[in-house]
Design a protein around this motif. Structure first.
Motif, PDB file in Angstrom:
ATOM      1  N   LEU A 110       0.834  -1.204   0.000  1.00 43.92           N
ATOM      2  CA  LEU A 110       0.000   0.000   0.000  1.00 43.92           C
ATOM      3  C   LEU A 110       0.871   1.257   0.000  1.00 43.92           C
ATOM      4  O   LEU A 110       0.640   2.183  -0.776  1.00 43.92           O
ATOM      5  CB  LEU A 110      -0.932  -0.003   1.208  1.00 43.92           C
ATOM      6  N   GLY A 111       1.893   1.262   0.836  1.00 44.19           N
ATOM      7  CA  GLY A 111       2.818   2.396   0.847  1.00 44.19           C
ATOM      8  C   GLY A 111       3.529   2.539  -0.491  1.00 44.19           C
ATOM      9  O   GLY A 111       3.651   3.648  -1.032  1.00 44.19           O
ATOM     10  N   TRP A 112       3.997   1.428  -1.049  1.00 38.90           N
ATOM     11  CA  TRP A 112       4.660   1.440  -2.348  1.00 38.90           C
ATOM     12  C   TRP A 112       3.683   1.887  -3.432  1.00 38.90           C
ATOM     13  O   TRP A 112       4.030   2.660  -4.329  1.00 38.90           O
ATOM     14  CB  TRP A 112       5.238   0.062  -2.648  1.00 38.90           C
ATOM     15  N   ASN A 113       2.442   1.412  -3.355  1.00 38.06           N
ATOM     16  CA  ASN A 113       1.411   1.775  -4.324  1.00 38.06           C
ATOM     17  C   ASN A 113       1.213   3.287  -4.362  1.00 38.06           C
ATOM     18  O   ASN A 113       1.185   3.902  -5.429  1.00 38.06           O
ATOM     19  CB  ASN A 113       0.097   1.066  -3.957  1.00 38.06           C
ATOM     20  N   MET A 114       1.087   3.879  -3.199  1.00 37.79           N
ATOM     21  CA  MET A 114       0.860   5.328  -3.134  1.00 37.79           C
ATOM     22  C   MET A 114       2.062   6.083  -3.716  1.00 37.79           C
ATOM     23  O   MET A 114       1.891   7.010  -4.504  1.00 37.79           O
ATOM     24  CB  MET A 114       0.597   5.769  -1.692  1.00 37.79           C
ATOM     25  N   LEU A 115       3.268   5.681  -3.331  1.00 38.45           N
ATOM     26  CA  LEU A 115       4.465   6.348  -3.834  1.00 38.45           C
ATOM     27  C   LEU A 115       4.624   6.119  -5.339  1.00 38.45           C
ATOM     28  O   LEU A 115       4.853   7.059  -6.104  1.00 38.45           O
ATOM     29  CB  LEU A 115       5.708   5.844  -3.083  1.00 38.45           C
ATOM     30  N   TYR A 116       4.496   4.874  -5.771  1.00 36.52           N
ATOM     31  CA  TYR A 116       4.694   4.536  -7.180  1.00 36.52           C
ATOM     32  C   TYR A 116       3.683   5.247  -8.068  1.00 36.52           C
ATOM     33  O   TYR A 116       4.051   5.813  -9.101  1.00 36.52           O
ATOM     34  CB  TYR A 116       4.620   3.015  -7.384  1.00 36.52           C
ATOM     35  N   ASN A 117       2.412   5.218  -7.683  1.00 32.42           N
ATOM     36  CA  ASN A 117       1.396   5.871  -8.514  1.00 32.42           C
ATOM     37  C   ASN A 117       1.576   7.382  -8.544  1.00 32.42           C
ATOM     38  O   ASN A 117       1.347   8.019  -9.573  1.00 32.42           O
ATOM     39  CB  ASN A 117      -0.012   5.477  -8.077  1.00 32.42           C
ATOM     40  N   TYR A 118       2.015   7.964  -7.437  1.00 37.13           N
ATOM     41  CA  TYR A 118       2.304   9.404  -7.433  1.00 37.13           C
ATOM     42  C   TYR A 118       3.414   9.701  -8.444  1.00 37.13           C
ATOM     43  O   TYR A 118       3.299  10.615  -9.274  1.00 37.13           O
ATOM     44  CB  TYR A 118       2.714   9.873  -6.036  1.00 37.13           C
TER      45      TYR A 118
END
Length: 150
Positions: A49-57
């Protein structure tokens, strides 16, 4: 749906479905109880979830600066490869430690999860975009998003 609301909704839905799929698979593959496998799945989900937020940003930051901004098949493919490839590396030590297996065995486990999640990420994001519309970053320049007031 746009902005932070879109990002949070997308990430949470993605991870809830992922935990529901991964926990039973890990329990079966490693002969572990569902509780043990579910805790690992939730830990991996939180990290994802943390990676998802960073990656999508970062992806949308890059995407918004491209001459062609539409979400083509190739762009979706690159998105899925980047996200899942990064996640494999991030989760490697966690899986090895939790399951008490070697880094090589954890890499094999992560690669098996990668195959599942590669397809899942592609299909999920396509479906999410169909239901909620694409983000502003994927709108061609000069074209306004269609919104309907209900």
């Amino acid at each position: 749906m746009q902005g932070v609301t879109r990002k949070i909704t997308q990430a949470i839905l993605y991870e809830v479905i992922a935990v529901a799929c991964v926990a039973p698979a890990l329990a079966l593959a490693f002969d572990e109880g569902m509780a043990h496998s579910t805790v690992l799945s939730v830990i991996m989900s939180g990290m994802a979830l943390g990676w998802n937020m960073l990656y999508n940003y970062l992806f949308e930051f890059w995407e918004a600066r491209q001459a062609r901004r539409s979400r083509t098949f190739v762009r979706r493919l690159l998105h899925a490869i980047g996200f899942e490839g990064g996640l494999v590396l991030i989760l490697l030590p966690v899986v090895a430690w939790w399951l008490d297996i070697s880094l090589w065995a954890a890499l094999g486990t992560n690669l098996a999860l990668f195959v599942f999640f590669f397809v899942y990420a592609f299909v999920f994001q396509w479906g999410f975009d169909r239901v909620f519309g694409v983000p502003e970053s994927a709108h061609e320049r000069g074209v306004q998003a269609c919104t309907s007031a209900k």
